[in-house]
Scaffold this active site. Structure first.
Site, PDB file in Angstrom:
ATOM      1  N   GLY A 109       0.828  -1.208   0.000  1.00 33.33           N
ATOM      2  CA  GLY A 109       0.000   0.000   0.000  1.00 33.33           C
ATOM      3  C   GLY A 109       0.861   1.257   0.000  1.00 33.33           C
ATOM      4  N   ASP A 156      -1.186  10.443  -2.758  1.00 33.53           N
ATOM      5  CA  ASP A 156      -0.078   9.538  -3.085  1.00 33.53           C
ATOM      6  C   ASP A 156       0.695  10.048  -4.300  1.00 33.53           C
ATOM      7  OD1 ASP A 156      -2.417   9.104  -4.489  1.00 33.53           O
ATOM      8  OD2 ASP A 156      -2.394   6.927  -4.298  1.00 33.53           O
TER       9      ASP A 156
END
Ligand code: MEV
Length: 324
Positions: A109, A156
């Site tokens: 992740g 991200d």
């Protein structure tokens, strides 16, 4: 130039996950495990070729004119759509071969899809001789992620582009680098794979008809992020730990995205002397983070292992996308 290699860092969410999807801020730090992409221009060819062995894509080829069309293997989606989006705007006169390699497992992740998207946009901009600002690389990469995932805040992508530790608001409305050296963070991997979009949808569905309550929860998380930003700027790790614990209570008790394995790892960290600990990311698995003074760091790591987790050794506050 007809070949370039670039790399981009992975990321860890510090505070604010889920709320950041809905116009709130979060804090994110880039980690020094990196995604790499090499792009080679293929003269006299109009083909797109991809080697991405980490995500089981080998010998994948198609005409440039078919980019983004038809059945695309999961592991090829982000790279292929990134190339399509770039070449739609800045036409390419030759074919290209892309090879990607990751220093981290796509299971953690850490944001491997976003980091590879950013690598491709940056590398192509260099090969095409276009000077894109960091914000332009962010915008093109975030568009690519949304084209595929439909959902996501882009935090991200920002970590992969800008690196460091960022205060970030949905869609890049604010991307503020925080001048810190590094954070005393410990990272534990639960061994359970989580899917971000599934978790975003799960939260939404579980609050159907109770959206006002969800909004209040997100406002509560926003307040924690604002306080945490100040704590980070002051390197007040005890305060940051306390805010992380409060954030974890929202994630576990209100949003329901923690799992027993993560709870065990978090509790073990706190028992071992961490200032604070929480899941990091969408929940449902992936990683947890703990913040701890030097004296208890080894005990915290041992606690995480005893609770069944794996300690991932990464430095935070890592550099953003760069040419290798
Ligand atoms: C996932 O790592 C974090 C979420 O906030 C999604 C996102 O911000 O894109 C759940």
């Amino acid at each position: 130039m007809n070949e370039v290699t670039v790399s981009a860092p992975g990321k860890l969410m510090l505070l604010g996950e889920h709320a950041v999807v809905y116009n709130r801020p979060c804090l994110v730090t880039a980690v020094d495990q990196r995604m790499r992409a090499t792009i080679e221009l293929l003269e006299n060819s109009q083909e797109f070729q991809l080697e991405a062995p980490d995500v089981n894509v080998t010998n994948y080829k198609k005409p440039l004119s078919d980019l983004g069309v038809g059945d695309i293997p999961k592991g090829a989606q982000f790279v292929e759509v990134a190339v399509r989006n770039m070449t739609e705007k800045y036409p390419l006169s030759s074919g290209l071969k892309i090879t990607t390699a990751s220093e981290f497992s796509s299971l953690f992740g850490f944001g491997s899809s976003s980091a590879s998207t950013v690598c491709v946009i940056k590398a192509l901009s260099i090969l095409l001789g276009i000077n894109l600002s960091k914000k332009e690389i962010f915008d093109m990469s975030y568009k690519t992620v949304l084209d595929i995932q439909k959902k996501g805040s882009g935090f991200d992508v920002a970590a992969a582009v800008f690196g460091g530790t960022l205060y970030f608001v949905t869609g890049g409305r604010a991307i503020e680098p925080l001048p810190v050296f590094s954070l005393p963070l410990i990272v534990g991997y639960s061994g359970v794979k989580a899917d971000t979009v599934t978790l975003i949808n799960k939260v939404k569905e579980s609050f159907a008809g109770r959206e006002i309550i969800l909004d209040e929860i997100y406002n509560g998380i926003k307040n924690l992020v604002e306080e945490a930003k100040i704590a980070v700027l002051k390197s007040d790790w005890q305060k940051l730990g306390d805010l992380m614990n409060q954030n974890q209570r929202y994630l576990r008790d209100d949003l329901g995205v923690s799992i027993p394995k993560l709870d065990d790892m978090i509790n073990a960290s706190l028992l071992a002397g961490a200032y604070g600990a929480k899941l990091s990311g969408a929940g449902g698995g992936d990683c947890m983070i703990a913040i701890a003074p030097k004296e208890t760091q080894e005990l915290v790591k041992a606690g995480i292992i005893q609770a069944g987790g794996e300690v991932i050794h990464v430095k935070n506050n890592a550099e953003g996308v760069r040419v290798e």
